[in-house]
Design a protein around this motif. Structure first.
Motif, short mmCIF file in Angstrom:
data_model
loop_
_atom_site.label_atom_id
_atom_site.label_comp_id
_atom_site.label_asym_id
_atom_site.label_seq_id
_atom_site.Cartn_x
_atom_site.Cartn_y
_atom_site.Cartn_z
N GLY A 11 0.82 -1.20 0.00
CA GLY A 11 0.00 0.00 0.00
C GLY A 11 0.86 1.25 0.00
O GLY A 11 2.03 1.22 0.39
N THR A 12 0.27 2.36 -0.46
CA THR A 12 1.01 3.62 -0.60
C THR A 12 0.27 4.75 0.08
O THR A 12 -0.96 4.84 0.00
CB THR A 12 1.20 3.97 -2.08
OG1 THR A 12 1.90 2.91 -2.73
CG2 THR A 12 1.99 5.25 -2.25
N HIS A 22 3.17 0.54 2.82
CA HIS A 22 2.59 -0.26 3.90
C HIS A 22 2.58 -1.73 3.52
O HIS A 22 1.90 -2.14 2.56
CB HIS A 22 1.15 0.17 4.18
CG HIS A 22 0.98 1.63 4.50
ND1 HIS A 22 1.92 2.36 5.18
CD2 HIS A 22 -0.04 2.50 4.23
CE1 HIS A 22 1.49 3.60 5.33
NE2 HIS A 22 0.31 3.71 4.75
N THR A 23 3.33 -2.54 4.27
CA THR A 23 3.31 -3.98 4.04
C THR A 23 1.95 -4.57 4.36
O THR A 23 1.44 -5.43 3.63
CB THR A 23 4.39 -4.67 4.90
OG1 THR A 23 5.68 -4.21 4.46
CG2 THR A 23 4.34 -6.18 4.76
N ARG A 28 -5.39 4.58 5.68
CA ARG A 28 -6.38 4.55 4.61
C ARG A 28 -6.22 3.33 3.71
O ARG A 28 -7.07 3.10 2.84
CB ARG A 28 -6.28 5.83 3.78
CG ARG A 28 -6.55 7.11 4.57
CD ARG A 28 -6.30 8.34 3.71
NE ARG A 28 -6.45 9.58 4.48
CZ ARG A 28 -6.18 10.78 4.00
NH1 ARG A 28 -5.74 10.91 2.75
NH2 ARG A 28 -6.33 11.85 4.75
N TYR A 29 -5.12 2.61 3.87
CA TYR A 29 -4.90 1.42 3.05
C TYR A 29 -5.45 0.19 3.76
O TYR A 29 -5.08 -0.11 4.90
CB TYR A 29 -3.40 1.23 2.79
CG TYR A 29 -3.08 -0.11 2.15
CD1 TYR A 29 -3.50 -0.41 0.86
CD2 TYR A 29 -2.36 -1.07 2.85
CE1 TYR A 29 -3.21 -1.63 0.29
CE2 TYR A 29 -2.05 -2.30 2.28
CZ TYR A 29 -2.48 -2.57 1.00
OH TYR A 29 -2.21 -3.78 0.44
N TYR A 30 -6.34 -0.52 3.07
CA TYR A 30 -6.94 -1.72 3.65
C TYR A 30 -6.98 -2.83 2.61
O TYR A 30 -7.48 -2.64 1.51
CB TYR A 30 -8.36 -1.45 4.15
CG TYR A 30 -9.06 -2.69 4.66
CD1 TYR A 30 -8.71 -3.25 5.87
CD2 TYR A 30 -10.07 -3.29 3.90
CE1 TYR A 30 -9.34 -4.41 6.33
CE2 TYR A 30 -10.70 -4.44 4.35
CZ TYR A 30 -10.32 -4.99 5.57
OH TYR A 30 -10.93 -6.13 6.02
N ASP A 31 -6.43 -3.98 2.99
CA ASP A 31 -6.50 -5.18 2.17
C ASP A 31 -6.69 -6.35 3.12
O ASP A 31 -5.79 -6.66 3.91
CB ASP A 31 -5.22 -5.36 1.35
CG ASP A 31 -5.31 -6.52 0.37
OD1 ASP A 31 -6.06 -7.49 0.64
OD2 ASP A 31 -4.63 -6.48 -0.67
#
Length: 229
Positions: A11-12, A22-23, A28-31
């Motif tokens: 993620g960026t 983001h590993t 705001r990055y969600y996976d």
């Protein structure tokens, strides 16, 4: 089994003064496929502009590790610690019942690069604490953070060990591991093969269900190795 987390798939976040990869899911990055490995919840690869940084903010019940790869952090917290963290040193802040802190790039000219790592503790509501140290690389795999603080390592409130890996080009090392535990490698610089799986700088790899793992350096390598419950 080895599961690769490619550097360019992370993620960026880009706020101008901060560029972060983001590993695992963060901010705001969600996976849902990348929420962490065991107690390891965050590995952020941060680049901070000169004189910029994170204003005072709070944490609780989290073990927060910082490892600077370029530049120097100016750290200040609500328990009276005001420290400089230069490249090559490790910082461990146990947030416990709650702590406020700020982190700024100590340079007005050069970018700051560091890894921000969060590990969930196995104790909650403890008194916050701060530890910082530079370690001599005593072997290719040198422990820097342990649950009992053995051999003058930083002491973490979790059944976890963090080690720094340094290998010269063409070096090979076989490491016995516990098939019942989880492991994660974060490659900082260089290229290597992990059981034949090729990794480049910024890549990560989760290792589970194995009794040993083979490190084969293609070039000079620096990495962090996490041994997790």
């Amino acid at each position: 089994m080895i599961t690769v987390r490619a550097a360019n798939a992370r993620g960026t976040a880009n706020f101008g003064w901060l560029y972060s990869r983001h590993t695992f899911s963060f901010g705001r990055y969600y996976d849902p496929e990348f929420m962490g490995v065991s107690a390891l919840r965050v590995i952020n690869d941060d680049t901070v502009a000169p004189s910029a940084g994170f204003d005072t903010h709070g944490h609780r019940d989290m073990e927060i590790i910082s490892f600077v790869t370029q530049g120097e952090i100016h750290h200040k917290d609500s328990y009276g610690h005001e420290m400089r963290l230069p490249a090559g040193e490790f910082q461990l802040m146990s947030a416990g019942s709650g702590i406020q802190h700020s982190e700024f790039n100590a340079s007005s000219h050069d970018a700051l690069k560091f890894l921000q790592i969060w590990i969930e503790p196995n104790q909650r509501g403890t008194t916050p604490s701060y530890q910082q140290k530079k370690f001599n690389q005593t072997s290719w795999l040198t422990e820097v953070i342990t649950p009992d603080g053995r051999n003058d390592t930083l002491q973490i409130k979790q059944d976890a060990v963090v080690s720094r890996v340094v290998l010269a080009a063409d070096a090979q090392q076989s490491q016995p591991i516990d098939a019942q535990r989880s492991y994660y490698l974060q490659l900082i610089r260089g290229e290597l093969q992990l059981d034949g799986t090729r990794l480049s700088a910024g890549d990560g790899a989760a290792v589970t269900g194995q009794s040993q793992v083979q490190f084969s350096a293609i070039s000079d390598v620096e990495a962090l190795w996490f041994d997790l419950p």
